[in-house]
Scaffold this motif. Structure first.
Motif, PDB file in Angstrom:
ATOM      1  N   UNK A 130      -3.508   3.967  -0.552  1.00 48.52           N
ATOM      2  CA  UNK A 130      -4.260   3.299  -1.375  1.00 48.52           C
ATOM      3  C   UNK A 130      -3.499   1.895  -1.128  1.00 48.52           C
ATOM      4  N   UNK A 131      -4.508   1.131  -2.368  1.00 47.36           N
ATOM      5  CA  UNK A 131      -3.511  -0.281  -3.101  1.00 47.36           C
ATOM      6  C   UNK A 131      -3.751  -0.034  -3.906  1.00 47.36           C
ATOM      7  N   UNK A 175      -1.997  -4.881   3.760  1.00 47.27           N
ATOM      8  CA  UNK A 175      -2.296  -5.904   2.330  1.00 47.27           C
ATOM      9  C   UNK A 175      -4.237  -5.241   2.034  1.00 47.27           C
ATOM     10  N   UNK A 176      -3.882  -6.379   0.493  1.00 48.80           N
ATOM     11  CA  UNK A 176      -5.292  -5.697   0.204  1.00 48.80           C
ATOM     12  C   UNK A 176      -5.870  -7.318   0.621  1.00 48.80           C
ATOM     13  N   UNK A 177      -6.786  -7.362   0.872  1.00 53.07           N
ATOM     14  CA  UNK A 177      -7.929  -8.023   1.140  1.00 53.07           C
ATOM     15  C   UNK A 177      -9.347  -8.372   0.404  1.00 53.07           C
ATOM     16  N   UNK A 178      -9.721  -9.462   0.280  1.00 56.40           N
ATOM     17  CA  UNK A 178     -10.931 -10.086   0.375  1.00 56.40           C
ATOM     18  C   UNK A 178     -11.985  -8.983  -0.476  1.00 56.40           C
ATOM     19  N   UNK A 233      -6.131   8.600 -10.940  1.00 56.22           N
ATOM     20  CA  UNK A 233      -6.098   7.607 -11.820  1.00 56.22           C
ATOM     21  C   UNK A 233      -4.611   7.118 -11.741  1.00 56.22           C
ATOM     22  N   UNK A 234      -4.585   6.157 -12.838  1.00 59.46           N
ATOM     23  CA  UNK A 234      -3.165   5.328 -13.002  1.00 59.46           C
ATOM     24  C   UNK A 234      -3.510   3.936 -12.546  1.00 59.46           C
ATOM     25  N   UNK A 235      -2.869   3.416 -12.080  1.00 60.83           N
ATOM     26  CA  UNK A 235      -2.107   2.737 -11.230  1.00 60.83           C
ATOM     27  C   UNK A 235      -3.403   2.348  -9.662  1.00 60.83           C
ATOM     28  N   UNK A 236      -3.774   3.455  -9.456  1.00 59.66           N
ATOM     29  CA  UNK A 236      -4.936   2.928  -8.499  1.00 59.66           C
ATOM     30  C   UNK A 236      -5.859   3.431  -8.030  1.00 59.66           C
ATOM     31  N   UNK A 237      -6.617   1.574  -7.347  1.00 60.57           N
ATOM     32  CA  UNK A 237      -7.226   1.202  -7.424  1.00 60.57           C
ATOM     33  C   UNK A 237      -8.404   1.229  -6.626  1.00 60.57           C
ATOM     34  N   UNK A 238      -8.135   1.291  -5.298  1.00 66.31           N
ATOM     35  CA  UNK A 238      -8.765   0.869  -3.598  1.00 66.31           C
ATOM     36  C   UNK A 238      -7.962   1.437  -2.423  1.00 66.31           C
ATOM     37  N   UNK A 239      -8.829   2.215  -1.957  1.00 61.91           N
ATOM     38  CA  UNK A 239      -8.904   2.781  -0.733  1.00 61.91           C
ATOM     39  C   UNK A 239      -7.969   1.767   0.172  1.00 61.91           C
ATOM     40  N   UNK A 240      -7.070   1.410   1.173  1.00 59.33           N
ATOM     41  CA  UNK A 240      -6.344   1.142   1.732  1.00 59.33           C
ATOM     42  C   UNK A 240      -6.705   1.071   3.035  1.00 59.33           C
ATOM     43  N   UNK A 242       1.162  -1.281  -0.183  1.00 54.92           N
ATOM     44  CA  UNK A 242      -0.335   0.402  -0.092  1.00 54.92           C
ATOM     45  C   UNK A 242       0.767   1.670  -0.001  1.00 54.92           C
ATOM     46  N   UNK A 243       0.340   2.478  -0.037  1.00 57.15           N
ATOM     47  CA  UNK A 243       0.687   3.529   0.830  1.00 57.15           C
ATOM     48  C   UNK A 243       0.566   3.839   1.078  1.00 57.15           C
ATOM     49  N   UNK A 244       1.364   4.568   1.795  1.00 57.00           N
ATOM     50  CA  UNK A 244       0.968   4.949   3.324  1.00 57.00           C
ATOM     51  C   UNK A 244       1.575   6.390   3.664  1.00 57.00           C
TER      52      UNK A 244
END
Length: 601
Positions: free
Chosen positions: A564-565, A414-417, A403-410, A367-369
């Motif tokens: 972000x993830x 780690x990303x989870x289901x 935009x770009x590769x930014x996908x979801x809030x963190x 993630x970014x933080x």
């Protein structure tokens, strides 16, 4: 030819910047001497060379003080393109872009060059003498290799490249979730995990030909001690004993049930003792390991490896890997290019693939933080302020805007289901209330960041301004070693995690890690106690609970602000096989093979 071309372009820029092929100007040799920074005698030699190369016509003025006539015979852009392409073929990519920057302000020329690079990068089955074919993978990245010294590694790309050149005693297999043999074919430990014995394979050789022995393992682990970033990996190593050339016993002064996982770390890559002791400084100019690839050349612009033909786990299918280290400011130039590559650098924009190309898309395991510096006085010392900062950031708006590769809030490391369904925790009104509770009176926040995170930092700066918070953004190439890091109030950075607990532990233990360096001493002491509990725990589920407990406390007390993830999107030619993304987000070059090399370009 190219020295003459450079002088031609220099003259053209100074005297005929708007002139084209066939244009003439009047000029004196004294004037040319000033332009070319040489004597008039050398000017005459240069003029003769330019005439011989067919670049100019020269009609000398008759008599002292009379001007000569210079006619330009070559067009600038074709010369620039030819020269830039030749530099690229030699791996001098930075020089190629510098050339275009120096001699042309035309965006069209740069676009044409990038279009040519589109065909230059990718796969090439090069025909050599004797009808042999060399399968080459060539691709660009926009981040340099900072070091190949395992004891100093801090970045995921460096770590990945170290794994190509060096081996470790054992490896972590993400498919089975188990540690598997590598240099060590077998091992054993006592019940409380304080004594470990490793048995090494016969016949593993370093790239310079010498067989790897237990003395190399002993030397490598001993070298990690002292003031090195990864000294935590050997902190509890009390004693090491070489029992012959192929057995080593390691005794710990505290239990560590995941010591095998420690040994999977890139920092534990085994070095050749003889070469290191002979001349360590020279060694790192051209490092030698026992890994699947061996270094061929390493310059500012190019990192080239060839397959280790005697690799004990089987020779790589690729013969050659050429990594073009591109200037970071050229990433935007390639936004419309279809790089035919097997690797996706998360710093670049998405590319568009041909319809028949395969695609692998996954979430970045990290993630970014923002890490708050709680060792420095400032508004960030207030929990209410940190919570307010968390609530005023609308992650979904950040994703939409950038935009770009930014996908979801963190919401964690780690990303989870649940990650695709998480919503931003933004609450502007509650943020304003908490700012009042914090007694915030407008003090400036100093934020440090680097590279691909600068755009996010600027977005945060503008968002905070809407709430009366002034954020000053500072950028560094390497924030880990930044002398001014301690003066910052926070740092915006990224983290990439492997498959087990060790990558998380590293963030709390590694010297120079931004998360660790910014934790309040009391909090850091609590974390270190919790980590010791993790190491003493035999059951993986219990270790996971302890690690989740550390993360939860950091989140609830806002020591960290998860942002972000990101996604990894890799395009693959249909003839390419064996592709998989490692936990670090990179391709394992050894496993790639081409079904029909002649069809890939």
């Amino acid at each position: 030819m190219y020295p003459a071309v450079e002088r031609y372009l220099t003259i053209l820029n100074k005297l005929g910047i708007h002139e084209e092929k066939g244009s003439s100007i009047e000029v004196s040799t004294d004037e040319l001497a000033l332009i070319l920074f040489c004597t008039t005698r050398n000017v005459k030699i240069i003029i003769k060379k330019l005439v011989d190369e067919g670049l100019i016509e020269w009609q000398a003025g008759r008599g002292r003080g009379n001007l000569s006539k210079l006619t330009f015979l070559a067009e600038k852009e074709p010369l620039l393109m030819e020269w830039a392409q030749e530099l690229s073929r030699k791996g001098e990519y930075k020089q190629a872009f510098d050339l275009l920057q120096t001699y042309s302000q035309s965006a069209e020329v740069k676009d044409r060059f990038v279009h040519w690079l589109n065909s230059h990068f990718g796969y090439e089955a090069e025909q050599k003498e004797g009808n042999s074919v060399v399968d080459t993978l060539r691709f660009p990245v926009y981040c340099p290799i900072n070091t190949l010294d395992p004891s100093e590694v801090r970045f995921s790309f460096d770590s990945h490249m170290i794994r190509q050149v060096f081996d470790r005693l054992v490896e972590y297999d993400s498919v089975s979730g188990r540690v598997i043999p590598s240099i060590a074919h077998s091992w054993e430990s006592n019940p409380d995990a304080t004594e470990w014995t490793f048995y090494l394979r016969k016949g593993i050789r370093f790239h310079h030909g010498r067989e790897l022995t237990s003395e190399d393992v002993h030397f490598t682990l001993e070298r990690l001690r002292g003031n090195r970033p990864h000294n935590w990996l050997v902190r509890y190593v009390k004693q090491m004993e070489c029992i012959g050339n192929r057995t080593i016993r390691i005794v710990l002064d505290k239990p560590n049930h995941i010591f095998l996982n420690y040994l999977c770390s890139s920092a534990m890559s085994i070095l050749p003792k003889d070469l290191m002791l002979k001349d360590e400084e020279q060694f790192w100019n051209f490092p030698i390991g026992s890994g699947p690839f061996q270094l061929f050349q390493w310059t500012e612009c190019c990192f080239e490896m060839t397959a280790n033909p005697y690799y004990y786990q089987g020779r790589a299918h690729l013969d050659r890997v050429v990594i073009a280290i591109m200037p970071e400011d050229t990433a935007s130039l390639s936004s419309n290019a279809n790089w035919r590559q097997l690797i996706s650098d998360h710093r670049t924009k998405d590319t568009v693939s041909d319809r028949d190309w395969k695609s692998i898309e996954s979430l970045w395991r990290g993630c970014t933080l923002i890490s708050w510096n709680l060792r420095k006085q400032g508004p960030q010392q207030s929990l209410h302020f940190r919570l307010a900062f968390e609530l005023l950031l609308d992650r979904m708006k950040q994703i939409r805007d950038l935009g770009g590769d930014r996908s979801y809030p963190a919401r964690g490391f780690r990303p989870t289901e649940r990650t695709p369904y998480e919503e931003s925790s933004s609450n502007p009104e509650e943020a304003k209330r908490l700012l009042r509770e914090a007694g915030y009176e407008g003090a400036t926040i100093q934020l440090l960041t680097y590279g691909s995170h600068v755009a996010d930092a600027i977005w945060i700066q503008e968002r905070c301004a809407e709430f009366g918070i002034t954020v000053i953004v500072h950028t560094e190439d390497n924030v880990c070693t930044s002398e001014g890091k301690g003066d910052m109030d926070c740092i915006l950075h990224g983290m990439v995690f492997g498959d087990d607990e060790v990558c998380e532990i590293e963030n709390y233990e590694q010297i120079g890690n931004s998360l660790r360096d910014y934790l309040h001493p009391t909090m850091l002491e609590w974390v270190e106690i919790e980590v010791e509990k993790v190491l003493a725990c035999k059951q993986k589920e219990q270790r996971r609970q302890l690690m989740d407990g550390i993360e939860q406390k950091l989140r609830e007390e806002a020591h960290l602000l998860f942002l972000l993830h990101k996604k990894i999107n890799t395009q693959i030619h249909p003839a390419v096989n064996g592709v998989g993304i490692t936990s670090l987000g990179w391709i394992e070059f050894k496993k790639i093979w081409l079904e029909n090399p002649a069809s890939v370009s």
